[in-house]
Design an enzyme around this catalytic site. Structure first.
Site, PDB file in Angstrom:
ATOM      1  CB  ALA A 223      -0.912  -0.002   1.215  1.00 26.71           C
TER       2      ALA A 223
ATOM      3  N   GLY B 145      -0.492  -5.101   0.877  1.00 27.52           N
ATOM      4  CA  GLY B 145      -1.724  -5.023   0.107  1.00 27.52           C
ATOM      5  C   GLY B 145      -1.651  -5.733  -1.230  1.00 27.52           C
TER       6      GLY B 145
ATOM      7  CD  GLU C 107      -3.676  -7.259   3.211  1.00 27.27           C
ATOM      8  OE1 GLU C 107      -4.244  -7.451   4.294  1.00 27.27           O
ATOM      9  OE2 GLU C 107      -3.249  -6.127   2.866  1.00 27.27           O
TER      10      GLU C 107
ATOM     11  CD  GLU D  38       0.791  -5.808   5.820  1.00 29.08           C
ATOM     12  OE1 GLU D  38       0.089  -5.703   4.808  1.00 29.08           O
ATOM     13  OE2 GLU D  38       1.453  -6.847   6.092  1.00 29.08           O
TER      14      GLU D  38
END
Length: 260
Positions: A66, A112, A115, A135
């Protein structure tokens, strides 16, 4: 529709969505997530699209994570809103699409990015790919479904280790874990995905959509997957594709499905 952060292309029943932010290693910012939602939605509603492939531009990254600069200053209220909106707009949305979606992982798939790949119905990776959820090294946890989908795919213990260590695994280890379905050379990645997609396009799209719904039901709290399977199985009997498929089988010919 014109996009700033992604590219789309259609060929022989396959829509390919390419995340196109190579200078940022295709990191997911708000604008890119919104554009991806629109692209997936458009492809899913297009009757000519039988399979969706999503990949990243360049040779380094599928999606490297992200865009941290967008949320580094957030408080808890904004953080919860960010995760909730992102899951609804893209990650849960992709998982529940009726159109089969393949992630073509062409490099780093971190945070992300992994994900997003896990939200797809299955994954194919180039042999230079690296995957992980780093993360906790930033003082936060995966917020776009990573803590839920990773254990579903590779088991609780391995998911715990991968998340807690903030480590990365290569494509061969990901294959042995069951995180991805296939590993191939970078130059053959899209070709392999298109070959698999081609096999899918020959089958009934309404039956495939029903199968996706039934399979996903097994992973939803409070939902009896067997009941969903029974319901979707029965619904298939009222479709033109069922009539065509069974008739073609009995007549010993190739079925010509219309997707209805």
């Amino acid at each position: 529709m014109n996009y700033n952060n992604i590219l789309t292309a259609f060929n022989k029943g396959i829509t390919t969505i390419t995340i196109n932010r190579p200078s940022k290693l295709n990191a997911l910012n708000k604008a890119t997530i919104t554009e991806l939602h629109e692209a997936f939605k458009q492809a899913d509603t297009d009757k000519n699209t039988k399979v969706i492939i999503v990949t990243g531009s360049g040779e380094k990254a599928f999606v490297a994570g992200a865009d941290i600069s967008e949320f580094a200053h957030f408080d808890s209220k904004k953080g919860k809103k960010l995760a909730k909106k992102g899951q609804e707009l893209l990650f849960d949305f992709v998982e529940n699409l009726g159109t089969p979606t393949i992630a073509a992982i062409n490099g780093f798939a971190l945070g992300g990015g992994l994900e997003l790949a896990m939200a797809c119905h299955f994954r194919v990776a180039s042999n230079n790919a690296k995957m992980g959820l780093p993360e906790v090294s930033l003082g936060v946890i995966p917020g776009y479904g990573g803590t839920q989908r990773l254990p579903q795919l590779i088991g609780k213990g391995r998911a715990m280790e991968l998340i807690m260590t903030a480590g990365m695994i290569d494509a061969n280890q990901a294959l042995s874990y069951g995180l991805i379905n296939h590993v191939t050379a970078p130059e053959e990645l899209l070709t392999l995905c298109e070959k698999i997609a081609g096999k899918i396009t020959r089958n009934s799209s309404v039956a495939i959509s029903a199968a996706i719904k039934a399979i996903n039901a097994n992973y939803k709290d409070g939902t009896n997957g067997f009941d969903v399977e029974i319901s979707e199985f029965g619904n298939c009997f009222d479709t033109q594709d069922f009539t065509e498929g069974t008739t073609a089988f009995l007549e010993k010919r190739k079925a010509e499905f219309v997707g209805e």
